[in-house]
Design an enzyme around this catalytic site. Structure first.
Site, mmCIF file in Angstrom:
data_model
loop_
_atom_site.group_PDB
_atom_site.id
_atom_site.type_symbol
_atom_site.label_atom_id
_atom_site.label_comp_id
_atom_site.label_asym_id
_atom_site.label_seq_id
_atom_site.Cartn_x
_atom_site.Cartn_y
_atom_site.Cartn_z
ATOM 1 N N HIS A 152 15.405 46.177 38.789
ATOM 2 C CA HIS A 152 16.345 46.179 37.664
ATOM 3 C C HIS A 152 17.406 45.084 37.743
ATOM 4 O O HIS A 152 17.515 44.246 36.838
ATOM 5 C CB HIS A 152 16.983 47.578 37.578
ATOM 6 C CG HIS A 152 18.026 47.733 36.534
ATOM 7 N ND1 HIS A 152 19.306 48.116 36.831
ATOM 8 C CD2 HIS A 152 17.996 47.539 35.198
ATOM 9 C CE1 HIS A 152 20.008 48.170 35.710
ATOM 10 N NE2 HIS A 152 19.235 47.830 34.705
ATOM 11 N N GLU A 196 24.642 38.973 34.397
ATOM 12 C CA GLU A 196 24.737 39.414 33.006
ATOM 13 C C GLU A 196 26.173 39.488 32.510
ATOM 14 O O GLU A 196 26.432 39.377 31.319
ATOM 15 C CB GLU A 196 24.047 40.785 32.884
ATOM 16 C CG GLU A 196 23.985 41.340 31.488
ATOM 17 C CD GLU A 196 23.041 42.542 31.361
ATOM 18 O OE1 GLU A 196 22.433 42.932 32.365
ATOM 19 O OE2 GLU A 196 22.958 43.081 30.247
#
Ligand SMILES: [Zn+2]
Length: 284
Positions: A184, A214
């Site tokens: 992930h 991110e």
């Protein structure tokens, strides 16, 4: 007699790099089926195939579109702008509604097809969605997602993963979707597990995709070991700051050597960009 037709458009995308100006595509029809013979400059095509009908189709001709990062099983989740940590809370809330799963994946896939997309990189979290995608007429990669931040269970999770991937790969069909693996993020998969997954992907030439860099919150987690991500209910309470950017952390663990496609990559340094380019990773 061979049946040829020339198509021209303002832009022709061959799927290899940028579109070529003033280009054209020559099609040959055999048994009611048209095939592309060549793509080249219009004037060259016209002189090589004189007396061939030229049809100008307008703005562009391109292969079908690719969406390299989808979460089809979240297709029924509403748009949730905001900080990354707030978004994760929304995802967790959405999962409790029971609307993450096969029905959502079917809705999402239908929408993609309606937009002319036939190749995807989807993050898959349930076996029924994996089976659905591998039996579909789509192309691309179905990435089986792995989340386990606890190093103590790395071996156990990895062994289970190997067995799952083996079963999924039996369902691959020529021309259909391939099975991949997606740890992930660098902070939701422990270092030993990340290393094992990267080695597995490299050895088996298996596509691998990971969310990285991110948000500024992720950088803070790596440098200071705290911040909004540590307040999430899914946070790993024994997380230790790595003292480096998430990308450098992946490099140090050897994950970049498996050439993962990197999702996001929006909070990065010059060195991160250079290292990712040097490793030959794709950013999506
Ligand atoms: Zn994602």
């Amino acid at each position: 007699m061979l049946n040829y037709k020339i198509l021209t458009a303002k832009n022709i995308y061959s799927g290899l790099g940028k579109p070529v100006d003033k280009s054209a595509m020559i099609l040959q029809e055999v048994n009611n089926k048209e095939s592309i013979v060549a793509i080249d400059k219009l004037d060259l095509m016209a002189s090589n195939f004189p007396n061939t009908k030229i049809e100008d189709v307008g703005f562009a001709i391109s292969p079908k579109l690719v969406n390299p990062h989808t979460h089809l099983d979240l297709s029924q989740m509403s748009f949730s702008p905001g900080a990354y940590s707030a978004f994760i809370m929304k995802v967790l809330e959405h999962i409790t509604t029971g609307k993450r799963g096969l029905e959502s994946a079917q809705i999402g896939l239908a929408k993609l097809k309606a937009e002319g997309i036939n190749t995807i990189g989807d993050i898959v979290t349930s076996k029924e969605v994996m089976h659905y995608l591998l039996a579909s007429d789509m192309q691309g990669v179905a990435f089986w997602e792995v989340i386990d931040p606890d190093p103590a269970t790395a071996e156990q999770t990895f062994n289970r993963l190997v067995a799952e991937l083996r079963e999924f790969r039996k369902l691959e069909r020529p021309g259909g979707m391939k099975v991949g693996v997606s740890p992930h993020t660098p902070h939701t998969v422990s270092a030993p597990l990340l290393q094992k997954i990267a080695a597995l992907a490299k050895q088996n030439n298996m596509p691998i995709q990971i969310h990285v860099a991110e948000s500024p919150e992720e950088t803070q987690l790596h440098f200071e070991g705290n911040g909004p991500l540590m307040d999430l209910p899914i946070a790993y309470k024994d997380w230790q700051a790595t003292g480096m950017t998430p990308v450098q952390y992946l490099k140090k663990l050897g994950v970049l050597d498996a050439k993962p496609s990197l999702v996001h990559m929006v909070n990065v340094t010059e060195d991160d960009i250079k290292d990712v380019a040097k490793a030959g990773c794709v950013v999506v």
